[in-house]
Design an enzyme around this catalytic site. Structure first.
Site, PDB file in Angstrom:
ATOM      1  N   GLU A  10      -1.609  -9.286  -0.524  1.00  0.00           N
ATOM      2  CA  GLU A  10      -3.044  -9.444  -0.259  1.00  0.00           C
ATOM      3  C   GLU A  10      -3.849  -9.384  -1.561  1.00  0.00           C
ATOM      4  O   GLU A  10      -4.817 -10.125  -1.736  1.00  0.00           O
ATOM      5  CB  GLU A  10      -3.509  -8.359   0.706  1.00  0.00           C
ATOM      6  CG  GLU A  10      -2.951  -8.552   2.116  1.00  0.00           C
ATOM      7  CD  GLU A  10      -3.279  -7.403   3.042  1.00  0.00           C
ATOM      8  OE1 GLU A  10      -3.939  -7.653   4.074  1.00  0.00           O
ATOM      9  OE2 GLU A  10      -2.882  -6.259   2.755  1.00  0.00           O
ATOM     10  N   GLY A  20       0.014  -5.034   0.939  1.00  0.00           N
ATOM     11  CA  GLY A  20      -1.206  -4.987   0.143  1.00  0.00           C
ATOM     12  C   GLY A  20      -1.063  -5.668  -1.193  1.00  0.00           C
ATOM     13  O   GLY A  20      -2.050  -6.151  -1.763  1.00  0.00           O
ATOM     14  N   ALA A  52       0.855  -1.182   0.000  1.00  0.00           N
ATOM     15  CA  ALA A  52       0.000   0.000   0.000  1.00  0.00           C
ATOM     16  C   ALA A  52       0.890   1.231   0.000  1.00  0.00           C
ATOM     17  O   ALA A  52       2.086   1.160   0.288  1.00  0.00           O
ATOM     18  CB  ALA A  52      -0.912  -0.015   1.223  1.00  0.00           C
ATOM     19  N   GLU A  88       4.000  -5.904   7.411  1.00  0.00           N
ATOM     20  CA  GLU A  88       3.353  -4.806   8.130  1.00  0.00           C
ATOM     21  C   GLU A  88       3.874  -4.628   9.549  1.00  0.00           C
ATOM     22  O   GLU A  88       3.878  -3.502  10.072  1.00  0.00           O
ATOM     23  CB  GLU A  88       1.837  -5.022   8.154  1.00  0.00           C
ATOM     24  CG  GLU A  88       1.133  -4.759   6.836  1.00  0.00           C
ATOM     25  CD  GLU A  88       1.091  -5.960   5.907  1.00  0.00           C
ATOM     26  OE1 GLU A  88       0.376  -5.904   4.902  1.00  0.00           O
ATOM     27  OE2 GLU A  88       1.781  -6.972   6.207  1.00  0.00           O
TER      28      GLU A  88
END
Length: 260
Positions: free
Chosen positions: A117, A114, A68, A137
């Site tokens: 994911e 992300g 992200a 993370e």
């Protein structure tokens, strides 16, 4: 054909080719890009019965999606909007997981945070032999929030999912294949052809059966655990540790976590 700012979209012989096109940022998922992904899978191509499937990849050879956009995260703790952000991200990735035709992630380079994911939300994953996967993370004082704690566990099992999530370690394509995170590992020159071959094969089967198979398999994993992840993400995003971890990442220094 709909137009997008951060996605390159091409349709050929019933296959939709979607490329996340932010190579200068290693294809990091900012909120604008997330919105375009939501529009594509949730509206623009939802229900298109003539599609065989979707091939999703990232621009360039350095990254599928490196994560992200951390700079956007810096305001999350101050706003207290972590849970809402995670829930929105989960809902966007649900539009991929529940898409009526197979979505194959062609993972070239880094698939982190992300990006990992996003790849896991796709129905199948093909990795180039230079791909790298991880949920780092914890290095920021945060947890995966876009479904990573759930889909990683589903794909590779609880023990390894806990190890990778708590250490933040990356794994290479060969290890990802051994664990069941990816379906195939191939040289870059062969990976795209394999993805197309799979989509063509699936596209030759009964369309209703394909759509219903996706629904039935997804039903096995339906439950409230994703909401628990979003709530946990929200709690973690409100900590001093997260503010420090995100700032340290942007400033390219080691984080000084205090457990607060």
């Amino acid at each position: 054909m709909p137009s997008y700012q951060h996605l390159l979209v091409e349709e050929n012989n019933g296959i939709l080719y979607v490329t996340i096109n932010r190579p200068q940022a290693l294809n990091a998922l900012n909120q604008a890009t997330m919105g375009e992904i939501e529009a594509l899978f949730g509206h623009d191509y939802a229900g298109r019965k003539d599609l065989k499937g979707v091939l999703l990849t990232g621009a360039g050879d350095r990254a599928f999606v490196a994560g992200a956009d951390i700079k956007e995260f810096l305001g999350v703790a101050a706003e207290g909007s972590g849970e809402a952000m995670a829930t929105r991200g989960q809902n966007i990735f649900f539009t991929i997981e529940r898409f009526h035709r197979p979505v194959i992630a062609l993972v070239n380079g880094f698939a982190l945070g992300g990006g990992c994911e996003l790849a896991m939300a796709c129905h199948l994953r093909i990795a180039t032999d230079t791909a790298r996967f991880g949920q780092p993370e914890v290095n920021l004082g945060i947890i995966p929030g876009y479904g990573g704690t759930q889909r990683l566990t589903q794909l590779i099992g609880k023990g390894k999912a806990i190890e990778l999530t708590l250490t933040g370690n990356m794994i290479d394509a060969a290890e990802a294949h051994r664990l069941g995170l990816v379906n195939y590992v191939l040289p870059a020159a062969e990976a795209r052809a394999k993805a197309i071959e799979l989509l063509e094969t699936i596209g030759s089967k009964g369309p209703v059966a394909i759509e219903e198979s996706i629904k039935a398999i997804n039903a096995y994993y339906a439950g409230s655990a994703f909401a628990a992840e979003a709530e946990a993400f929200g709690r973690a995003s409100g900590t001093e540790d997260f503010a420090e971890g995100a700032a340290a990442f942007v400033e390219k220094r080691a984080a000084n976590f205090r457990g607060k």
